[in-house]
Design a protein around this motif. Structure first.
Motif, PDB file in Angstrom:
ATOM      1  N   PHE A  53     -56.630 -62.780 -15.731  1.00 37.76           N
ATOM      2  CA  PHE A  53     -56.108 -62.109 -16.923  1.00 37.76           C
ATOM      3  C   PHE A  53     -55.440 -63.133 -17.836  1.00 37.76           C
ATOM      4  CE2 PHE A  53     -56.131 -59.199 -13.390  1.00 37.76           C
ATOM      5  CZ  PHE A  53     -56.620 -58.018 -13.914  1.00 37.76           C
ATOM      6  N   ALA A  54     -55.581 -62.969 -19.144  1.00 38.90           N
ATOM      7  CA  ALA A  54     -54.982 -63.906 -20.103  1.00 38.90           C
ATOM      8  C   ALA A  54     -54.578 -63.166 -21.375  1.00 38.90           C
ATOM      9  CB  ALA A  54     -55.957 -65.027 -20.446  1.00 38.90           C
ATOM     10  N   GLY A  55     -53.432 -63.562 -21.936  1.00 39.45           N
ATOM     11  CA  GLY A  55     -52.982 -62.977 -23.190  1.00 39.45           C
ATOM     12  C   GLY A  55     -52.613 -61.513 -23.049  1.00 39.45           C
ATOM     13  N   GLY A  56     -52.641 -60.809 -24.179  1.00 46.83           N
ATOM     14  CA  GLY A  56     -52.298 -59.396 -24.233  1.00 46.83           C
ATOM     15  C   GLY A  56     -51.012 -59.150 -24.998  1.00 46.83           C
ATOM     16  N   GLY A  57     -50.834 -57.931 -25.468  1.00 47.55           N
ATOM     17  CA  GLY A  57     -49.654 -57.558 -26.233  1.00 47.55           C
ATOM     18  C   GLY A  57     -48.552 -57.013 -25.345  1.00 47.55           C
ATOM     19  N   ASP A  58     -47.299 -57.170 -25.804  1.00 50.05           N
ATOM     20  CA  ASP A  58     -46.150 -56.758 -25.005  1.00 50.05           C
ATOM     21  C   ASP A  58     -45.855 -55.270 -25.096  1.00 50.05           C
ATOM     22  OD1 ASP A  58     -45.199 -56.658 -27.621  1.00 50.05           O
ATOM     23  OD2 ASP A  58     -43.325 -57.706 -27.176  1.00 50.05           O
ATOM     24  N   LYS A  59     -46.601 -54.543 -25.915  1.00 50.29           N
ATOM     25  CA  LYS A  59     -46.405 -53.103 -26.039  1.00 50.29           C
ATOM     26  C   LYS A  59     -47.682 -52.478 -26.575  1.00 50.29           C
ATOM     27  CE  LYS A  59     -43.103 -53.388 -29.017  1.00 50.29           C
ATOM     28  NZ  LYS A  59     -42.018 -52.831 -29.837  1.00 50.29           N
ATOM     29  N   PRO A  60     -47.837 -51.183 -26.409  1.00 48.98           N
ATOM     30  CA  PRO A  60     -48.967 -50.500 -27.041  1.00 48.98           C
ATOM     31  C   PRO A  60     -48.819 -50.532 -28.560  1.00 48.98           C
ATOM     32  CG  PRO A  60     -47.992 -49.166 -25.296  1.00 48.98           C
ATOM     33  CD  PRO A  60     -47.037 -50.288 -25.567  1.00 48.98           C
ATOM     34  N   TYR A  61     -49.931 -50.637 -29.258  1.00 46.75           N
ATOM     35  CA  TYR A  61     -49.872 -50.733 -30.717  1.00 46.75           C
ATOM     36  C   TYR A  61     -51.098 -50.102 -31.368  1.00 46.75           C
ATOM     37  CZ  TYR A  61     -52.692 -54.877 -29.539  1.00 46.75           C
ATOM     38  OH  TYR A  61     -53.638 -55.719 -29.010  1.00 46.75           O
ATOM     39  N   ASN A  62     -50.927 -49.762 -32.646  1.00 47.42           N
ATOM     40  CA  ASN A  62     -52.060 -49.338 -33.462  1.00 47.42           C
ATOM     41  C   ASN A  62     -52.968 -50.526 -33.733  1.00 47.42           C
ATOM     42  OD1 ASN A  62     -51.214 -46.611 -33.800  1.00 47.42           O
ATOM     43  ND2 ASN A  62     -49.729 -47.286 -35.334  1.00 47.42           N
ATOM     44  N   PHE A  63     -54.153 -50.272 -34.270  1.00 47.00           N
ATOM     45  CA  PHE A  63     -55.069 -51.400 -34.402  1.00 47.00           C
ATOM     46  C   PHE A  63     -54.646 -52.421 -35.444  1.00 47.00           C
ATOM     47  CE2 PHE A  63     -57.911 -48.364 -36.946  1.00 47.00           C
ATOM     48  CZ  PHE A  63     -57.697 -48.940 -38.179  1.00 47.00           C
ATOM     49  N   ASP A  64     -53.562 -52.146 -36.171  1.00 44.08           N
ATOM     50  CA  ASP A  64     -53.036 -53.145 -37.097  1.00 44.08           C
ATOM     51  C   ASP A  64     -52.023 -54.066 -36.423  1.00 44.08           C
ATOM     52  OD1 ASP A  64     -50.986 -51.339 -36.731  1.00 44.08           O
ATOM     53  OD2 ASP A  64     -50.762 -50.833 -38.846  1.00 44.08           O
ATOM     54  N   GLY A  65     -51.780 -53.883 -35.129  1.00 45.50           N
ATOM     55  CA  GLY A  65     -50.849 -54.737 -34.401  1.00 45.50           C
ATOM     56  C   GLY A  65     -49.418 -54.248 -34.419  1.00 45.50           C
ATOM     57  N   ILE A  66     -49.175 -53.109 -35.080  1.00 46.49           N
ATOM     58  CA  ILE A  66     -47.827 -52.535 -35.121  1.00 46.49           C
ATOM     59  C   ILE A  66     -47.704 -51.501 -34.013  1.00 46.49           C
ATOM     60  CG2 ILE A  66     -46.109 -51.362 -36.536  1.00 46.49           C
ATOM     61  CD1 ILE A  66     -46.965 -54.152 -37.523  1.00 46.49           C
ATOM     62  N   GLY A  67     -46.627 -51.612 -33.229  1.00 45.21           N
ATOM     63  CA  GLY A  67     -46.446 -50.721 -32.092  1.00 45.21           C
ATOM     64  C   GLY A  67     -46.362 -49.267 -32.503  1.00 45.21           C
ATOM     65  N   PHE A  68     -46.680 -48.386 -31.565  1.00 45.19           N
ATOM     66  CA  PHE A  68     -46.558 -46.961 -31.836  1.00 45.19           C
ATOM     67  C   PHE A  68     -45.115 -46.581 -32.140  1.00 45.19           C
ATOM     68  CE2 PHE A  68     -50.429 -47.121 -29.137  1.00 45.19           C
ATOM     69  CZ  PHE A  68     -51.312 -46.579 -30.051  1.00 45.19           C
ATOM     70  N   ASP A  69     -44.162 -47.479 -31.772  1.00 42.08           N
ATOM     71  CA  ASP A  69     -42.752 -47.255 -32.093  1.00 42.08           C
ATOM     72  C   ASP A  69     -42.364 -47.859 -33.433  1.00 42.08           C
ATOM     73  OD1 ASP A  69     -42.900 -49.939 -31.490  1.00 42.08           O
ATOM     74  OD2 ASP A  69     -41.418 -49.890 -29.881  1.00 42.08           O
ATOM     75  N   GLY A  70     -43.328 -48.401 -34.163  1.00 38.73           N
ATOM     76  CA  GLY A  70     -43.074 -48.983 -35.472  1.00 38.73           C
ATOM     77  C   GLY A  70     -42.668 -50.433 -35.454  1.00 38.73           C
ATOM     78  N   VAL A  71     -42.504 -51.016 -34.280  1.00 40.16           N
ATOM     79  CA  VAL A  71     -42.115 -52.417 -34.152  1.00 40.16           C
ATOM     80  C   VAL A  71     -43.355 -53.258 -33.867  1.00 40.16           C
ATOM     81  CG1 VAL A  71     -40.701 -54.076 -32.879  1.00 40.16           C
ATOM     82  CG2 VAL A  71     -39.845 -51.757 -33.306  1.00 40.16           C
ATOM     83  N   PRO A  72     -43.558 -54.382 -34.583  1.00 44.00           N
ATOM     84  CA  PRO A  72     -44.748 -55.194 -34.347  1.00 44.00           C
ATOM     85  C   PRO A  72     -44.851 -55.646 -32.891  1.00 44.00           C
ATOM     86  CG  PRO A  72     -43.662 -55.876 -36.368  1.00 44.00           C
ATOM     87  CD  PRO A  72     -42.743 -54.894 -35.705  1.00 44.00           C
ATOM     88  N   ALA A  73     -46.059 -55.629 -32.367  1.00 40.03           N
ATOM     89  CA  ALA A  73     -46.301 -56.127 -31.017  1.00 40.03           C
ATOM     90  C   ALA A  73     -46.336 -57.646 -31.028  1.00 40.03           C
ATOM     91  CB  ALA A  73     -47.625 -55.586 -30.483  1.00 40.03           C
ATOM     92  N   SER A  74     -45.971 -58.243 -29.918  1.00 39.27           N
ATOM     93  CA  SER A  74     -46.012 -59.698 -29.776  1.00 39.27           C
ATOM     94  C   SER A  74     -46.972 -60.077 -28.661  1.00 39.27           C
ATOM     95  CB  SER A  74     -44.617 -60.252 -29.450  1.00 39.27           C
ATOM     96  OG  SER A  74     -43.718 -60.029 -30.522  1.00 39.27           O
ATOM     97  N   PRO A  75     -47.805 -61.092 -28.886  1.00 39.15           N
ATOM     98  CA  PRO A  75     -48.739 -61.513 -27.844  1.00 39.15           C
ATOM     99  C   PRO A  75     -48.080 -62.412 -26.819  1.00 39.15           C
ATOM    100  CG  PRO A  75     -49.047 -62.863 -29.788  1.00 39.15           C
ATOM    101  CD  PRO A  75     -48.001 -61.840 -30.142  1.00 39.15           C
ATOM    102  N   THR A  76     -48.666 -62.477 -25.652  1.00 40.57           N
ATOM    103  CA  THR A  76     -48.200 -63.374 -24.608  1.00 40.57           C
ATOM    104  C   THR A  76     -49.149 -64.557 -24.472  1.00 40.57           C
ATOM    105  OG1 THR A  76     -47.621 -63.535 -22.261  1.00 40.57           O
ATOM    106  CG2 THR A  76     -49.474 -62.139 -22.819  1.00 40.57           C
ATOM    107  N   ASP A  77     -48.647 -65.637 -23.858  1.00 37.10           N
ATOM    108  CA  ASP A  77     -49.494 -66.789 -23.566  1.00 37.10           C
ATOM    109  C   ASP A  77     -49.773 -66.900 -22.065  1.00 37.10           C
ATOM    110  OD1 ASP A  77     -47.044 -67.575 -22.604  1.00 37.10           O
ATOM    111  OD2 ASP A  77     -46.873 -69.388 -23.830  1.00 37.10           O
ATOM    112  N   ARG A  78     -49.469 -65.876 -21.311  1.00 32.38           N
ATOM    113  CA  ARG A  78     -49.609 -65.941 -19.855  1.00 32.38           C
ATOM    114  C   ARG A  78     -51.073 -65.948 -19.404  1.00 32.38           C
ATOM    115  NH1 ARG A  78     -46.893 -61.294 -16.921  1.00 32.38           N
ATOM    116  NH2 ARG A  78     -47.596 -62.506 -15.114  1.00 32.38           N
ATOM    117  N   ILE A  79     -51.333 -66.678 -18.336  1.00 33.47           N
ATOM    118  CA  ILE A  79     -52.587 -66.607 -17.595  1.00 33.47           C
ATOM    119  C   ILE A  79     -52.220 -66.381 -16.130  1.00 33.47           C
ATOM    120  CG2 ILE A  79     -54.752 -67.746 -17.009  1.00 33.47           C
ATOM    121  CD1 ILE A  79     -54.252 -69.645 -19.374  1.00 33.47           C
ATOM    122  N   PHE A  80     -52.735 -65.334 -15.549  1.00 35.09           N
ATOM    123  CA  PHE A  80     -52.448 -65.045 -14.151  1.00 35.09           C
ATOM    124  C   PHE A  80     -53.663 -64.366 -13.527  1.00 35.09           C
ATOM    125  CE2 PHE A  80     -50.923 -61.533 -16.734  1.00 35.09           C
ATOM    126  CZ  PHE A  80     -51.352 -60.400 -16.048  1.00 35.09           C
TER     127      PHE A  80
END
Length: 358
Positions: free
Chosen positions: A276-303
């Motif tokens: 697994f690699a990357g991914g957003g820290d929260k669920p979001y709409n397809f514009d990258g803004i979270g369903f809670d109205g806060v922008p999602a942030s990507p991770t740099d993790r690989i595991f």
């Protein structure tokens, strides 16, 4: 609608210079930006690899404007050996598609569904299945999905079958595991997914075992609207090699660090590893803004999940945080992430690659 929206410790080794930037780094990165990129920025795109001279493919997705008008059915081919990308014939549908999936089996690429978005924001899960022949550049329409799903996990098995695990269908998530036979162009139902139905989850299959993790579940209604929450779970599915429709599921520990949305993932048969690699820290709409109205942030993790040791292992970091992926592609010893969104929720054309040592 959703709205717009180890058994061994592996280490990453340094790759080439950051070719897209044309600069060498003082410290060698754990991964690198490849020396070629998509012709246009694209995210939420279905990705695959095929050919003896390996070619990376991207189908459908969302362009940089991130509106309903930017949904796309464009397709691209990137030849690794020549570090070149070009646009190829589009997926033969009338509207753009988001959250579709692509899987390579027996040298053909199978492209499943996705969803379309209308001007008023209505979303529709689409049923189409196409086979793309890299040799001829042509698409063939095959039997539709019994239940149209998008944002599902699509996994190849025995170079013949493809599983579609859970995902979203029009008005809600489904627990179905739909099994497609590429030789007979037929569908049947496999053992149902026992976890809470989700979309935007990630997974991979190696040998006879799959790992499915994370995603977004529906947690009731708030003011008449669905409440979407991250689902911090992981399930292992062990396939009966004599009957691919029989899967024995069991819960395993959730991966460390909290749930992630739309990670890039794949199975590695040689290592018995689901990566697994990357991914957003929260669920979001397809514009990258979270369903809670806060922008999602990507991770740099690989595991990854070591199937033999039955445990999670941390593998390193990407050159850049990245999210909004529909697959992770392996060619030789290299893994590729094609497109996606960066830390500013901007759609990118970049292609990242990394490698793990034994």
């Amino acid at each position: 609608m959703r709205g717009l929206g180890g058994k061994y410790l592996a280490s990453l080794f340094a790759l080439l210079t950051l070719g897209a930037c044309g600069q060498e780094t003082a410290e060698q990165p754990l991964s690198a930006t490849a020396e070629f990129s998509l012709p246009v920025p694209m995210t939420n795109n279905a990705v695959a690899m095929a050919g003896e001279n390996p070619v990376l493919y991207s189908f459908n997705g969302l362009k940089s404007g991130k509106s309903w008008q930017d949904t796309s059915h464009a397709a691209f081919a990137c030849v690794i050996s020549t570090k070149s990308c070009e646009e190829i014939a589009s997926v033969p549908v009338s509207e753009g598609r988001l959250a579709s999936a692509a899987v390579t089996v027996a040298d053909k690429i199978y492209i499943f569904g996705g969803y379309s978005v209308a001007e008023n924001g209505d979303e529709l899960s689409t049923p189409e299945l196409f086979a793309y022949d890299p040799d001829t550049g042509e698409y063939s329409r095959l039997s539709d999905m019994p239940t149209p799903v998008d944002d599902m996990v699509a996994l190849p098995y025995q170079d013949r079958y493809i599983y579609l695990v859970s995902g979203w269908h029009d008005e809600g998530n489904v627990a179905l595991v739909q099994l497609y036979d590429t030789r007979t162009d037929t569908w049947r139902m496999a053992t149902e997914f026992p976890g809470k139905p989700v979309f935007g989850h990630a997974g991979g299959l190696a040998g006879n075992s799959m790992i499915i993790t994370d995603g977004v579940a529906v947690a009731g209604l708030v003011d008449g609207k669905r409440k979407f929450v991250a689902a911090p779970f992981a399930w292992r599915g062990d396939i009966d090699p004599n009957d691919p429709a029989r899967i024995t599921w069991r819960a395993v520990d959730a991966h460390p660090g909290g749930p992630l949305y739309r990670m890039a993932a794949t199975g590695d048969d040689d290592r018995g590893l689901i990566l697994f690699a990357g991914g957003g820290d929260k669920p979001y709409n397809f514009d990258g803004i979270g369903f809670d109205g806060v922008p999602a942030s990507p991770t740099d993790r690989i595991f990854g999940y070591d199937l033999n040791a039955d445990q999670w292992i941390e593998l390193g970091k990407l050159a850049k945080p990245s999210m909004d992926h529909r697959g992770l592609v392996k060619s030789g010893s290299d893994y590729y992430i094609i497109g996606g969104m960066n830390a500013d929720q901007a759609v990118t054309a970049q292609i990242m690659k990394f490698r793990i040592d034994d």
